[in-house]
Design a protein around this motif. Sequence first.
Motif, PDB file in Angstrom:
ATOM      1  N   ARG A 190       0.841  -1.334  -0.010  1.00 25.77           N
ATOM      2  CA  ARG A 190      -0.107   0.164  -0.166  1.00 25.77           C
ATOM      3  C   ARG A 190       0.836   1.288  -0.035  1.00 25.77           C
ATOM      4  N   TRP A 191       2.015   1.031   0.404  1.00 27.62           N
ATOM      5  CA  TRP A 191       2.959   2.296   0.259  1.00 27.62           C
ATOM      6  C   TRP A 191       4.488   1.698   0.428  1.00 27.62           C
ATOM      7  N   ASN A 222       3.565   4.720  -5.299  1.00 24.23           N
ATOM      8  CA  ASN A 222       3.453   5.830  -4.066  1.00 24.23           C
ATOM      9  C   ASN A 222       4.560   5.663  -2.916  1.00 24.23           C
ATOM     10  N   TYR A 223       5.387   6.527  -2.800  1.00 24.05           N
ATOM     11  CA  TYR A 223       6.445   6.406  -1.875  1.00 24.05           C
ATOM     12  C   TYR A 223       6.949   7.794  -1.141  1.00 24.05           C
ATOM     13  N   GLY A 240       6.354  13.374  -8.232  1.00 20.89           N
ATOM     14  CA  GLY A 240       5.067  13.334  -7.870  1.00 20.89           C
ATOM     15  C   GLY A 240       5.231  12.804  -6.215  1.00 20.89           C
ATOM     16  N   ASN A 241       6.402  12.595  -5.908  1.00 21.23           N
ATOM     17  CA  ASN A 241       6.545  12.041  -4.557  1.00 21.23           C
ATOM     18  C   ASN A 241       7.236  12.827  -3.410  1.00 21.23           C
ATOM     19  N   LYS A 242       6.973  12.944  -2.224  1.00 20.27           N
ATOM     20  CA  LYS A 242       7.692  13.594  -1.152  1.00 20.27           C
ATOM     21  C   LYS A 242       9.220  13.224  -0.723  1.00 20.27           C
ATOM     22  N   VAL A 269       6.173   9.349  11.641  1.00 17.41           N
ATOM     23  CA  VAL A 269       5.265   8.854  10.292  1.00 17.41           C
ATOM     24  C   VAL A 269       4.292   8.091  10.880  1.00 17.41           C
ATOM     25  N   THR A 270       3.103   8.657  10.376  1.00 16.31           N
ATOM     26  CA  THR A 270       1.638   7.726  10.721  1.00 16.31           C
ATOM     27  C   THR A 270       0.776   7.258   9.259  1.00 16.31           C
ATOM     28  N   LEU A 271       0.677   6.085   9.036  1.00 15.25           N
ATOM     29  CA  LEU A 271       0.131   5.748   7.943  1.00 15.25           C
ATOM     30  C   LEU A 271      -1.237   5.054   8.407  1.00 15.25           C
ATOM     31  N   THR A 272      -2.507   5.454   7.886  1.00 17.67           N
ATOM     32  CA  THR A 272      -3.701   4.566   8.336  1.00 17.67           C
ATOM     33  C   THR A 272      -4.234   4.381   6.949  1.00 17.67           C
ATOM     34  N   ARG A 273      -5.268   5.567   6.380  1.00 19.30           N
ATOM     35  CA  ARG A 273      -5.599   5.393   5.110  1.00 19.30           C
ATOM     36  C   ARG A 273      -5.122   6.640   4.343  1.00 19.30           C
ATOM     37  N   GLY A 274      -4.858   6.295   2.745  1.00 17.09           N
ATOM     38  CA  GLY A 274      -4.345   7.496   2.063  1.00 17.09           C
ATOM     39  C   GLY A 274      -3.120   7.709   2.437  1.00 17.09           C
ATOM     40  N   GLU A 275      -2.662   8.883   2.090  1.00 16.46           N
ATOM     41  CA  GLU A 275      -1.101   9.550   2.037  1.00 16.46           C
ATOM     42  C   GLU A 275      -0.696   9.566   3.719  1.00 16.46           C
ATOM     43  N   PRO A 276       0.633   9.089   3.950  1.00 13.56           N
ATOM     44  CA  PRO A 276       1.280   9.099   5.164  1.00 13.56           C
ATOM     45  C   PRO A 276       1.066  10.549   5.666  1.00 13.56           C
TER      46      PRO A 276
END
Length: 604
Positions: A190-191, A222-223, A240-242, A269-276
């Motif tokens: 997912r990431w 996505n990274y 397109g990525n940070k 860094v926190t990842l739940t849903r969508g972008e961290p």
Amino acid sequence: MLQLHFWHKARLFSFKAIIGFLFLVLLFKVSIAQQIPTGKFPVTHLRFNEDTSKLQFAIISDIWGGNRPGVFEDAIEKLELLQPQFVISVGDLIDGKTYDPKLIKRQWDEFDAAIKPLEMPFFYVPGNHDIGNAIMEAEWRKRMGSPYYHFVYKNVLFLCINTEDGGKGGIKDEQVSYFKKVITENTNVRWTFLFMHRPVWQGNGDKQEGYENIERLLSGRNYFLFSGHHHTYLSVTKNGNKHFVLGSTGGGSDLRGEKFGEFDHITLVTLTRGEPKVVNLKLDGIIKEDIVNEQTHPITETLIEQNWFVPIAFVADHQMEKSIGAEIAFKNPTNYPLEITGDWGIIDSNYQIIPKEIKVTIPPQTEMIQKINILKKDNSTIDLATLPFLDISLTGKYIYNKTIYSIAASKKLLFSWKLIPPAKENETNNPYLYHDRDTSGMIYLKDPEYLSGPWYWSGAADGLMRFKMVKEDNFLYVLAIVNDDQWVNDKDPAKDILYLHLEDPNRVKHVISLSPWDDKFSIDGKGSIRANDIGFRKFFTDDLLMMEFKIPIEKVLKNDNTLRMNIGFRDQDNTPEKWVSTLFWKPLWGSKFDYKNSGTFILK
């Protein structure tokens, strides 16, 4: 390779579901047992913090490169309070800078003891201080296994890249092939998060030290990428990525604040849903992740580097001058106006500087020359020997989005003249200058114009060099005397070395170098000066080193009767650590600090 997955069911309505869930738990444990690699692995342990269903981890930045004691220790305490699921680094965990296996081991033992209080796993990523040579890389592999690796946790891919491959820097083909296989085999995560020390991703095209070959493999994915090394925070978007360059967690910093990206922090860094979600936690507060961004970075970089303000050294034709007409160059490389204010300082009450102060605004993408005139109040002649430099302190200021960015800069305006070597006296018929240790007329490098590793040179008591040049008929004699508190003769290049820079009549640079223990000197240069053209003698005792060079004038004299010379000393210290600093009389030729006619002599 390590793969970690977790399944969660909110409700179980039947015995069959319970049995199925228990089977999955058992499968999960077997999966871990089967996929943990054998041998060394760069992690303290695998007891992941599973207090929450979301993914949350912390990153620490550089600890070394000018370590400030107590900061990292404080960060460890704060990490224990935050309780992330794990902690990962971006390198420079030890001081390094050594080939001594015992010292390398001791540094790692001290670091491991410092992170022992952490309950959660700690993942190591190497920096240039951690793997600075092949011996340090061997110790890493002995203790922790491969310096590059990956793992999958909660269906998230983590790539830990070694930018110091082989202890020499860069990312070699073997490492690229490893990550190509990893990325290809993990297309449904997912990431993806990448970690490296040096931000080689800041290069252009194929000039990313091998990372460009990994970057291409990430297309369409996505990274986020995290790096360190510069001790100055930056957040930008690339492809397109940070991409992040983190600040410091105890490494050397002027700590001029969040606006300039100079602060000690932990990145959460926190990842739940969508972008961290990325947030920077100062040890005494919280900082937004875009505090230094693509718009403000040119402002902060310009003020920090102080390249907006460059005094142009004044080199006169003669030692005695009626006045000094000097110049200061201002440069604004940003898209915003730069306001400069201040005065030129005071030499002493006998001098006046016109104009007395400055207040000017430099438009965006503009350069400007400010002229100043220095003269005696009584209009008498100025002796440049009594006026070595002028300390100038100015303030540069930008305003962006109603926020003021302001830093004071101090630089020296240097004064010199084309020196005239005195005639050599031969009253004793001794062909060498130092038969009686005559040090009259010598130039002392107590305040060298070039100094690398300034934090490792404590002044004249640490290492002092002085020299003089005299002429006799068709030859020039250069005598150099060095006092050093430690004489070091380790394997190249870890030793004391004297350097003499000369230009031939066609302005081609030649570098003469030798250590106190060498019977012969080496000369590097593609011009007309050869080693057998130059006479050489040395005298070396426990308290001093004397070296004399006899140089044919025809080999260095230009058509305008001038010649150019620079001289320096590499001061290697081994106690208490292996430290090195290099001192030169004038700035290195061709460097950004060089100036016209530096180190120029004129023959009459």
